[in-house]
Motif scaffolding. Structure first.
Motif, PDB file in Angstrom:
ATOM      1  N   THR A  16     -85.650  32.299 -15.123  1.00 14.02           N
ATOM      2  CA  THR A  16     -84.655  31.701 -14.364  1.00 14.02           C
ATOM      3  C   THR A  16     -85.212  31.539 -12.911  1.00 14.02           C
ATOM      4  OG1 THR A  16     -83.173  32.940 -15.896  1.00 14.02           O
ATOM      5  CG2 THR A  16     -82.394  32.006 -13.914  1.00 14.02           C
ATOM      6  N   VAL A  53     -75.756  36.434  -5.186  1.00 17.71           N
ATOM      7  CA  VAL A  53     -76.003  36.180  -6.631  1.00 17.71           C
ATOM      8  C   VAL A  53     -77.278  36.494  -7.012  1.00 17.71           C
ATOM      9  CG1 VAL A  53     -76.134  34.213  -8.125  1.00 17.71           C
ATOM     10  CG2 VAL A  53     -74.318  34.407  -6.555  1.00 17.71           C
ATOM     11  N   PHE A  57     -78.130  39.532  -9.657  1.00 16.89           N
ATOM     12  CA  PHE A  57     -78.772  39.087 -10.850  1.00 16.89           C
ATOM     13  C   PHE A  57     -79.856  39.825 -11.095  1.00 16.89           C
ATOM     14  CE2 PHE A  57     -81.412  36.080 -13.229  1.00 16.89           C
ATOM     15  CZ  PHE A  57     -80.611  35.800 -14.758  1.00 16.89           C
ATOM     16  N   ALA A  60     -79.611  43.812 -11.526  1.00 17.64           N
ATOM     17  CA  ALA A  60     -78.982  44.043 -12.535  1.00 17.64           C
ATOM     18  C   ALA A  60     -79.831  44.056 -13.871  1.00 17.64           C
ATOM     19  CB  ALA A  60     -77.525  43.519 -13.160  1.00 17.64           C
ATOM     20  N   GLN A  61     -80.615  42.752 -14.011  1.00 18.47           N
ATOM     21  CA  GLN A  61     -81.372  42.512 -15.081  1.00 18.47           C
ATOM     22  C   GLN A  61     -82.632  43.543 -15.232  1.00 18.47           C
ATOM     23  OE1 GLN A  61     -80.203  40.415 -17.385  1.00 18.47           O
ATOM     24  NE2 GLN A  61     -78.966  39.169 -16.626  1.00 18.47           N
ATOM     25  N   ALA A  63     -82.902  46.221 -13.672  1.00 16.12           N
ATOM     26  CA  ALA A  63     -82.457  47.766 -14.107  1.00 16.12           C
ATOM     27  C   ALA A  63     -82.172  47.905 -15.574  1.00 16.12           C
ATOM     28  CB  ALA A  63     -81.131  48.134 -13.397  1.00 16.12           C
TER      29      ALA A  63
ATOM     30  N   LEU B 366     -74.889  50.334 -17.577  1.00 10.63           N
ATOM     31  CA  LEU B 366     -76.397  50.796 -17.110  1.00 10.63           C
ATOM     32  C   LEU B 366     -76.311  52.396 -17.075  1.00 10.63           C
ATOM     33  CD1 LEU B 366     -77.338  48.086 -14.301  1.00 10.63           C
ATOM     34  CD2 LEU B 366     -78.178  48.358 -16.411  1.00 10.63           C
ATOM     35  N   VAL B 391     -73.642  39.636 -16.853  1.00  9.45           N
ATOM     36  CA  VAL B 391     -74.163  39.473 -15.448  1.00  9.45           C
ATOM     37  C   VAL B 391     -74.325  38.368 -15.206  1.00  9.45           C
ATOM     38  CG1 VAL B 391     -75.928  40.246 -14.164  1.00  9.45           C
ATOM     39  CG2 VAL B 391     -74.716  41.921 -15.597  1.00  9.45           C
ATOM     40  N   VAL B 395     -72.299  36.600 -12.068  1.00 10.52           N
ATOM     41  CA  VAL B 395     -72.634  36.431 -10.819  1.00 10.52           C
ATOM     42  C   VAL B 395     -72.180  35.104 -10.072  1.00 10.52           C
ATOM     43  CG1 VAL B 395     -74.170  38.238 -10.568  1.00 10.52           C
ATOM     44  CG2 VAL B 395     -74.931  35.932 -11.560  1.00 10.52           C
ATOM     45  N   LEU B 398     -69.013  34.236  -8.121  1.00  9.47           N
ATOM     46  CA  LEU B 398     -69.209  34.421  -6.713  1.00  9.47           C
ATOM     47  C   LEU B 398     -69.125  33.178  -6.181  1.00  9.47           C
ATOM     48  CD1 LEU B 398     -71.641  37.546  -6.367  1.00  9.47           C
ATOM     49  CD2 LEU B 398     -69.018  37.431  -5.965  1.00  9.47           C
ATOM     50  N   ILE B 468     -78.898  27.983 -18.440  1.00  9.39           N
ATOM     51  CA  ILE B 468     -79.309  28.104 -17.125  1.00  9.39           C
ATOM     52  C   ILE B 468     -79.461  26.790 -16.581  1.00  9.39           C
ATOM     53  CG2 ILE B 468     -81.457  28.832 -15.799  1.00  9.39           C
ATOM     54  CD1 ILE B 468     -79.404  31.093 -16.202  1.00  9.39           C
TER      55      ILE B 468
END
Lengths: 273, 584
Positions: A16, A53, A57, A60-61, A63, B366, B391, B395, B398, B468
């Motif tokens: 991405t 962002v 993103f 979190a991904q 982790a 998590l 997620v 995001v 925002l 995406i």
């Protein structure tokens, strides 16, 4: 499966990132050129937000991938029994809250400038009218006043500049309408504030000028004001961004940003005889 | 407890009473599930037609012309057909799939069992809700085939386009049927919500305190509260719109409109009023679609992480906070509508505030995985996928929640990408996770794990590959709902991206065949399921499989524990069921 899933999540995340980075370098795959005074502030607010962002993103991904990799089941070993950690929770929530609300507040400056302030009194007055499926743009002419219009007078058969009442229904009896100039291309002078009044004849349309970073509904029954200043000469596209029927995608127009001299010349050349 | 005992009320005998007009919440749950499955397949096929036109707008499809002679005149997909597909895809997916499967489907089946009840509070009302939904679905499908064309005003159905029958193709009978269908759906959902709320509050078994309810139940309960408050507003809006169209009222029609060369009589209304009514429902609707998925995901993550949910109480509070705040942000769909720009600022700030409870959910998922011993079953893969997609879709909120940036991105494909990730595929991943997880209990057989994992990997990669690139389309300024972008110079360079998305969409759709094969094969030929195949703790796993009529034996279960007591130190097994007496 745990390792495979972790790798999958990381690959998607990296992919991405790479895809966005690559798109940014390709012509036509990122923002169109910006040519309005407020556009720079908008783009920098976007860049700031986009950075947040990205951190959220990727954080979190990454982790999630790490947890999936690290904490897969091993034989009969038991998981750590834990019902949570209030302190970590409060810290994380506080950080997120502060960042999100800060973004929300900083983002309002551009908006306030655009919508809460009026156009200066010397702004160039133009009226944009949407109808299925094209735009008309009207200048008030030498007298600086728009002629009154009426829906009963709309006449789409003749849309030449001098047509009265014409598609906008300009009252032929109103003297201030005699010198009104209208057409299907928006012609504006560079570096001068423009006050655009949006109207719609039939259904809701949306005046969308990507290069100006502007988008505003044209609502039947309302006159909505929009003001901006274009800072670069050239020819730019205008589209409709509110579904308005079968041929919505064809509701396209051009905007020409010209020098003040050229603008005056254009006005005089197009004044109805 | 585990032996099947004759229950006090005899089970109905005849086929029709047992499987068609049943009042058993389990049968109704399965009916909703299959309704949603049919709707999902139709909606998905429509999305493929949409993708065909966007990738190859001038291509001729003679084969499709034989199926849709008018929609594909001379083999070319007509713009009104394209817009009808956009409208119906959105409507079917939002209402018939995302509102139906997670809440009415799984909620109906498992809410009573998980709280230790024999049925819903109002079983007959429950059956009525389902049959109203079924009629609503049939009316919606009928709208595709009527004279005047299928409705094409988008799932948001903005007037005056939708209010004036003469405003082009798709605005005649098809539009009326669309509104009738949605109105019926509203009534059905309202009745369903009443049932869910009453059941949750009144029918919990002994020991099942509110905080001992599984998070799946909290998801359904919160969703029901939202539905109870949101659907009536859409219902009112729908009725007013129907009156505008057929009786000549002018709630949403201002005076002085000229449509297709004709002056519209009456008027005096406001198109923006519809937008307020619609989004007062429409934004909470997003949470109606996603909260049951959040609940199921939390439930499944705990099961296979072999850990209690991290911050159980915070999860409950966050869910309710999302539900509550969800009612104060509808205006963020209307920043550019002509609404008062000062009000927009309030909506914008509240919208970013709603990101905070959403972030709590993510942290805690998590946290639940941290220190876990994860068992990678298919439902667990989809639950983890849900977190990832939540997620990814969340995001970008925002960006869109900010007034100034929304000016740039409103009604571009950036929005399409955003909401498909978060309320589309994240919610669908919640449905898949729930399906793979509860299949053994619902159908007494087990789904194939290898096929399930293959289905997950292909779908997970596929949905990212589809959505995406949508964000890039949007950043480049590409508007939504364009049947053809080839007329615009600034959109020319994006054509290859449309082709890539279309290929990814077809591949991902093809991967769903794996699911269908697995599902139906397992339904008839799958390995017989045990009562508690996942070694889980909650009540649905303490009752035998197949679940007996009225769910439990003669005696209702008594609850002694929190829902997710996994890996408790000192316990003999790594899970303590809610029904186990205190001394283990």
């Amino acid at each position: 499966m745990g390792r495979l899933l972790a790798i999958l999540i990381w690959l998607i995340t990296a992919g991405t990132a790479a895809f966005f980075a690559w798109s940014k370098t390709k012509t036509g795959w990122w923002f169109p050129e910006a040519i309005s005074e407020h556009a720079a502030a908008m783009d920098s607010q976007f860049n700031l937000t986009w950075a947040v962002v990205a951190v959220a993103f990727f954080g979190a991904q990454a982790a999630l991938g790490y947890a999936v990799w690290k904490f897969r089941s091993k034989g009969n070993e038991r998981a750590t029994y834990s019902e949570g950690n209030t302190r970590i929770e409060i810290v994380l929530v506080a950080i997120t809250g502060i960042v999100f609300i800060a973004l929300a507040i900083t983002g309002q400056r551009v908006w306030a400038n655009l919508h809460l302030n009026q156009a200066p009194p010397d702004a160039v007055q133009i009226e944009a009218t949407g109808q299925q499926f094209n735009w008309y743009f009207r200048h008030p002419g030498a007298d600086g006043r728009f002629g009154s219009t009426s829906p009963k007078l709309y006449d789409d058969t003749d849309n030449s500049v001098g047509a009265r009442p014409g598609p906008l229904g300009i009252d032929p009896k109103d003297p201030s309408g005699k010198d009104d100039i209208f057409g299907q291309t928006l012609v504006i002078p560079i570096n001068r504030p423009i006050n655009l009044t949006l109207r719609a004849k039939d259904v809701t349309h949306n005046f969308y000028a990507p290069a100006l970073r502007l988008k505003q509904d044209a609502v039947p029954g309302l006159k909505i004001n929009l003001h901006f200043t274009a800072t670069k000469e050239g020819k730019y596209e205008i589209a409709c961004a509110e579904l308005c029927g079968q041929l919505h995608h064809q509701m396209r127009a051009y905007m020409r940003v010209v020098s003040q001299a050229e603008f005056e010349k254009w006005l005089s050349e197009n004044a109805p005889k | 407890m585990s032996d099947q005992v004759q229950t006090s009320h005899a089970a109905p005998k005849g086929f029709i009473r047992k499987y068609i007009f049943s009042t058993d919440h389990k049968v109704i749950g399965i009916q909703y599930f299959f309704l949603a499955l049919v709707a999902a397949l139709i909606g998905m096929l429509m999305s493929l037609l949409i993708r065909l036109r966007l990738a190859w707008p001038t291509e001729r499809w003679p084969m499709l012309e034989t199926i849709f002679p008018e929609g594909f005149k001379d083999g070319l997909m007509q713009p009104e057909f394209y817009l009808a597909m956009v409208t119906m895809h959105g409507t079917i997916m939002v209402f018939m799939v995302l509102t139906t499967a997670p809440q009415s489907g799984f909620g109906n089946y498992f809410l009573p069992i998980q709280i230790g009840a024999r049925d819903m509070a109002f079983p007959v009302l429950n059956a009525l809700s389902f049959w109203l939904t079924a009629v609503s679905f049939l009316v919606l499908i009928a709208a595709l085939f009527v004279v005047g064309g299928a409705p094409l005003g988008g799932w948001t159905f903005y007037p005056t386009l939708s209010a004036i029958p003469s405003a082009g193709p798709g605005q005649a009978l098809g539009a009326d049927l669309w509104i009738v269908s949605i109105a019926l759906f509203c009534v059905a959902s309202l009745l369903g919500a009443l049932n869910f709320i009453t059941t949750t509050l009144n029918m919990r078994t002994s020991g099942m305190t509110l905080m001992r309810m599984p998070l799946s139940c909290w998801g359904w309960f919160t969703t029901a509260v939202i539905a109870l408050l949101a659907f009536p507003v859409l219902l009112a809006g729908g009725i007013l719109l129907l009156l505008d169209r057929n009786v000549g009222t002018g709630f949403f029609i201002p005076s002085g409109l000229v449509v297709s060369g004709k002056l519209i009589e009456g008027g005096g209304g406001s198109t923006i009023l519809w937008q307020h009514l619609f989004w007062f429902f429409g934004h909470p609707e997003v949470y109606i679609a996603i909260l049951p998925g959040m609940g199921a995901t939390s439930h499944i993550l705990a099961t296979f992480a072999r850990k209690p949910v991290f911050g159980h109480k915070a999860m409950v509070v966050a869910m309710f906070a999302i539900g509550l705040l969800g009612f104060f942000v509808w205006g963020h769909h209307m920043f550019i509508s002509g609404m008062n720009p000062s009000v927009a600022i309030a909506f914008s700030v509240l919208t970013l505030v709603i990101g905070v409870p959403s972030a709590i959910k993510t942290f805690n998922w998590l946290g639940t995985l941290w220190g876990a011993r994860i068992r990678f079953t298919t439902p667990m893969l989809f639950a983890i996928g849900f977190v990832s997609l939540f997620v990814a879709g969340g995001v970008t909120g925002l960006v869109l929640g900010q007034t100034a940036l929304d000016v740039v991105f409103h009604d571009t494909h950036f929005v399409t990408g955003h909401f498909h990730l978060i309320m589309g595929v994240a919610a669908i991943f919640g449905i898949f996770a729930a399906t793979y997880y509860w299949f053994p209990k619902m159908f007494a057989r087990t789904m194939n794990e290898t096929l399930g994992k293959l289905h997950f990997v292909l779908t997970f990669v596929g949905v990212y590959a589809i959505f995406i690139p949508f964000h890039v389309l949007g950043i480049a300024g590409h508007p939504r709902r364009y049947a053809d972008s080839s007329g615009y110079e600034f959109l020319q360079a994006l054509d290859p991206l449309h082709v890539v998305i279309t290929i990814a969409a077809f591949a991902t759709a093809a991967a769903q065949v794996i699911f269908l094969v697995n599902f139906f094969w397992s339904l008839f030929k799958g390995k017989r399921a045990e009562a508690n195949p996942w070694e889980a703790t909650t009540l649905e796993w303490s009752t035998p499989t197949p679940v007996p009529h009225e769910n439990f034996g003669e005696v209702l279960p008594v609850v002694h524990h929190d829902p997710y007591e996994y890996s408790v130190p000192g316990a003999t097994k790594d899970y303590v069921m809610q029904t186990e007496p205190n001394s283990f």
